[in-house]
Design a protein around this motif. Structure first.
Motif, PDB file in Angstrom:
ATOM      1  N   PRO A   1       7.302   2.212  -9.489  1.00 42.44           N
ATOM      2  CA  PRO A   1       6.004   1.522  -9.596  1.00 42.44           C
ATOM      3  C   PRO A   1       6.136   0.234  -8.540  1.00 42.44           C
ATOM      4  N   ILE A   2       7.231  -0.501  -8.800  1.00 41.89           N
ATOM      5  CA  ILE A   2       7.434  -1.586  -7.730  1.00 41.89           C
ATOM      6  C   ILE A   2       7.496  -1.260  -6.363  1.00 41.89           C
ATOM      7  N   ALA A   3       8.306  -0.251  -6.079  1.00 41.76           N
ATOM      8  CA  ALA A   3       8.401   0.296  -4.745  1.00 41.76           C
ATOM      9  C   ALA A   3       6.795   0.723  -4.280  1.00 41.76           C
ATOM     10  N   ILE A   4       6.125   1.219  -5.128  1.00 38.03           N
ATOM     11  CA  ILE A   4       4.809   1.653  -4.553  1.00 38.03           C
ATOM     12  C   ILE A   4       4.004   0.466  -4.306  1.00 38.03           C
ATOM     13  N   ARG A   5       3.992  -0.598  -5.019  1.00 43.42           N
ATOM     14  CA  ARG A   5       3.175  -1.703  -4.903  1.00 43.42           C
ATOM     15  C   ARG A   5       3.758  -2.561  -3.673  1.00 43.42           C
ATOM     16  N   GLU A   6       5.064  -2.576  -3.429  1.00 44.04           N
ATOM     17  CA  GLU A   6       5.657  -3.265  -2.289  1.00 44.04           C
ATOM     18  C   GLU A   6       5.291  -2.672  -0.928  1.00 44.04           C
ATOM     19  N   GLY A   7       5.319  -1.325  -1.031  1.00 46.04           N
ATOM     20  CA  GLY A   7       4.643  -0.339   0.112  1.00 46.04           C
ATOM     21  C   GLY A   7       3.396  -0.751   0.628  1.00 46.04           C
ATOM     22  N   HIS A   8       2.505  -0.710  -0.638  1.00 44.77           N
ATOM     23  CA  HIS A   8       1.169  -1.006  -0.413  1.00 44.77           C
ATOM     24  C   HIS A   8       0.671  -2.250   0.199  1.00 44.77           C
ATOM     25  N   ALA A   9       1.457  -3.203  -0.290  1.00 40.95           N
ATOM     26  CA  ALA A   9       0.980  -4.501   0.046  1.00 40.95           C
ATOM     27  C   ALA A   9       1.610  -4.879   1.506  1.00 40.95           C
ATOM     28  N   PHE A  10       2.747  -4.312   1.754  1.00 40.50           N
ATOM     29  CA  PHE A  10       3.238  -4.154   3.276  1.00 40.50           C
ATOM     30  C   PHE A  10       2.302  -3.619   4.176  1.00 40.50           C
ATOM     31  N   ALA A  11       1.443  -2.552   3.897  1.00 40.94           N
ATOM     32  CA  ALA A  11       0.728  -1.909   4.627  1.00 40.94           C
ATOM     33  C   ALA A  11      -0.590  -2.841   4.728  1.00 40.94           C
ATOM     34  N   ASP A  12      -1.017  -3.513   3.796  1.00 39.73           N
ATOM     35  CA  ASP A  12      -2.288  -4.303   3.670  1.00 39.73           C
ATOM     36  C   ASP A  12      -2.149  -5.378   4.701  1.00 39.73           C
ATOM     37  N   THR A  13      -0.835  -6.086   4.463  1.00 38.67           N
ATOM     38  CA  THR A  13      -0.461  -7.287   5.103  1.00 38.67           C
ATOM     39  C   THR A  13      -0.288  -6.906   6.394  1.00 38.67           C
ATOM     40  N   VAL A  14       0.345  -6.003   6.966  1.00 43.74           N
ATOM     41  CA  VAL A  14       0.639  -5.876   8.351  1.00 43.74           C
ATOM     42  C   VAL A  14      -0.426  -5.160   9.109  1.00 43.74           C
ATOM     43  N   PHE A  15      -1.095  -4.278   8.528  1.00 44.46           N
ATOM     44  CA  PHE A  15      -2.241  -3.343   9.151  1.00 44.46           C
ATOM     45  C   PHE A  15      -3.669  -3.757   8.798  1.00 44.46           C
ATOM     46  N   GLY A  16      -3.603  -4.388   7.651  1.00 45.75           N
ATOM     47  CA  GLY A  16      -5.048  -4.335   6.915  1.00 45.75           C
ATOM     48  C   GLY A  16      -5.470  -5.877   6.880  1.00 45.75           C
ATOM     49  N   GLY A  17      -4.554  -6.787   7.471  1.00 42.11           N
ATOM     50  CA  GLY A  17      -5.054  -8.156   7.546  1.00 42.11           C
ATOM     51  C   GLY A  17      -5.132  -8.931   6.368  1.00 42.11           C
ATOM     52  N   GLN A  18      -4.638  -8.403   5.203  1.00 44.17           N
ATOM     53  CA  GLN A  18      -4.899  -9.113   3.888  1.00 44.17           C
ATOM     54  C   GLN A  18      -3.633 -10.116   3.161  1.00 44.17           C
ATOM     55  N   LYS A  19      -2.530 -10.108   3.876  1.00 45.72           N
ATOM     56  CA  LYS A  19      -1.511 -10.672   3.503  1.00 45.72           C
ATOM     57  C   LYS A  19      -1.339 -10.623   2.106  1.00 45.72           C
ATOM     58  N   ARG A  20      -0.795  -9.768   1.572  1.00 44.93           N
ATOM     59  CA  ARG A  20      -0.425  -9.396   0.073  1.00 44.93           C
ATOM     60  C   ARG A  20       0.830  -9.362  -0.267  1.00 44.93           C
ATOM     61  N   THR A  21       1.242  -9.690  -1.543  1.00 42.63           N
ATOM     62  CA  THR A  21       2.519  -9.390  -1.920  1.00 42.63           C
ATOM     63  C   THR A  21       2.450  -8.786  -3.166  1.00 42.63           C
ATOM     64  N   ALA A  22       3.646  -8.012  -3.637  1.00 42.06           N
ATOM     65  CA  ALA A  22       3.778  -7.180  -4.895  1.00 42.06           C
ATOM     66  C   ALA A  22       4.050  -8.190  -5.858  1.00 42.06           C
ATOM     67  N   ASP A  23       3.811  -8.033  -7.026  1.00 44.36           N
ATOM     68  CA  ASP A  23       3.987  -8.859  -8.212  1.00 44.36           C
ATOM     69  C   ASP A  23       5.200  -8.387  -9.209  1.00 44.36           C
TER      70      ASP A  23
END
Length: 452
Positions: A312-334
């Motif tokens: 579940p951590i890997a999934i959240r890290e992958g999602h946060a990466f995509a949102d940050t780099v391609f979605g303009g949301q600058k997000r991290t995992a917790d």
């Protein structure tokens, strides 16, 4: 500069697939992904999923015995490994197909071959094809580690245990972590004479000491032969078995010897260092909170980063990466207060600090209980549930919740919400108990068993 892709992902596990799907499907990026083995990665193909199915299989023997106490007339003639294994393979094929479908539907181009990094914007496939990408994501996960010693090539790991043609009669598990302990319980439950050697003084190092002791005692009562302070110095082939010589000088013969002594990031030969990404001491990829390496175009998520090795951590890290780099949301995992479960028998669910960790932060109160659960008490079994809350004496906040019980993983998921929200002991006390249930004990612990 024009690139072939906006993003090239190396690794088709949970983190890589999530990043690729979100980048392409949600944010419109042009994405490719390469996986050299099977889509789904460690968790789906050779980890959490097949392991949990083996856990389920290993519990039915005891359930059948209990059923007789409840009036059921059952004729259980043993466990058919061949039939179970065929079903397991079919289910893994289905899941791999689902992962491939997810990528296809998101518009991700996939390559079923190894890919390595050539430079910050170039990857090379095993067939010699070179492709460029504005961003490269490393999501290759980890692999089991077996130390080198005489005969170490005779040992198998958690990768191979899912592919055994027949079930062994006598097995040795080397290691004391959650993977080793889980498989010791699985094999024991399937009727295998199971031995577990661990060089430390107690299994499940890093978890709450009281819970570790409770689990070890129950495992031994159920038939797992645990030897702590013991390691292997030599393995040698002896007929169709393996002779294992331990550090205490004893030699015993087993049908299989499985090593579960840790995992290492799967970065060998990946080309990262030549591309300017310096690896850590264990081969891990150092990244910042946004999963970016020292090379701005190269990112990494999941077990390869050696942060928290949980799907579940890997999934959240992958999602946060995509949102940050391609979605303009600058997000991290917790990564704070992450609940987890160890699927030993008994099962172990935990979130927050152990008693030992909490005591180092300041004064604490410990609330705990152990009891025989209703379902197995009726069947005449002697197993005991253990539950524990670790509370900060001044703030009253619950710093840790630990459950050793059937279905502890299900319980800790919900308890984890309360701990994550900062619940106090009094919040637990105000919650009405669900009766009769095991989990009601979490809200009826009135007096601390100790204060430190």
């Amino acid at each position: 500069m024009t690139f072939d892709y906006d993003l090239f992902v190396i690794g088709g596990g949970s983190g890589g697939v999530r990043a690729a799907r979100v980048a392409a499907g949600d944010h419109g990026a042009k994405v490719a992904l390469a996986e050299e083995y099977r889509m789904g990665g460690t968790c789906v193909i050779r980890g959490c999923v097949p392991k949990k199915l083996m856990v389920f299989a290993s519990e039915y023997g005891e359930t059948a015995v209990d059923a007789r106490a409840y009036g059921w007339d059952l004729d259980v003639r043993g466990f058919d490994w061949g039939r179970f294994h065929a079903g397991l393979a079919k289910e893994l094929d289905r899941l791999e197909g689902a992962y491939r479908g997810t990528l296809r539907n998101a518009g991700v181009e996939t390559f079923d071959q190894r890919a390595v990094v050539i430079d910050p914007h170039t990857v090379a496939l095993a067939d010699g094809t070179r492709l460029t990408a504005k961003h490269i994501l490393i999501a290759v996960g980890g692999r089991p580690f077996v130390p080198t010693f005489e005969g170490s090539d005779l040992a198998i790991t958690s990768n191979e245990i899912f592919h055994l043609e027949t079930l062994p009669k006598r097995a040795l598990i080397v290691g004391g972590g959650y993977i080793a302990s889980e498989f010791a319980c699985i094999l024991n439950g399937l009727g295998v004479e199971t031995h577990q050697y661990y060089r430390g003084d107690q299994i499940l190092r890093g978890f709450d000491d009281e819970c570790r002791a409770h689990i070890a005692a129950q495992m031994q009562a159920d038939g797992v032969q645990i030897r702590t302070g013991t390691d292997i110095v030599r393995l040698c082939r002896e007929g169709d078995g393996i002779a294992a010589t331990a550090t205490d000088g004893t030699t015993e013969r087993f049908d299989i010897v499985m090593y579960a002594t840790g995992r290492v990031p799967n970065t060998d030969g990946l080309g990262l260092e030549a591309a300017g990404v310096a690896l850590g001491k264990k081969g891990e990829v150092p990244v910042d909170d946004y999963s970016q390496t020292a090379v701005p175009s190269v990112f990494a998520v999941g077990d390869v980063t050696d942060r928290i090795a949980l799907t579940p951590i890997a999934i959240r890290e992958g999602h946060a990466f995509a949102d940050t780099v391609f979605g303009g949301q600058k997000r991290t995992a917790d990564w704070d207060l992450v609940p987890s479960a160890v699927f030993t028998q008994p099962e172990f669910g935990t979130v927050g600090l152990s008693e030992e960790e909490a005591a180092a932060t300041g004064p604490i109160e410990v609330y705990a209980t152990a009891f025989r659960p209703m379902q197995t008490l009726f069947a005449g079994r002697q197993n005991r549930v253990f539950m524990k809350l670790v509370v900060a004496a001044e703030s009253r906040r619950v710093l840790g919740c630990h459950i050793v019980a059937p279905h502890a993983g299900e319980m800790i998921q919900l308890a984890g919400i309360a701990v994550k929200m900062g619940a106090t002991k009094e919040d637990f006390d105000r919650t009405v108990a669900v009766h009769p249930s095991m989990s009601e004990e979490l809200v009826t612990l009135r007096k601390p068993v100790r204060k430190t």
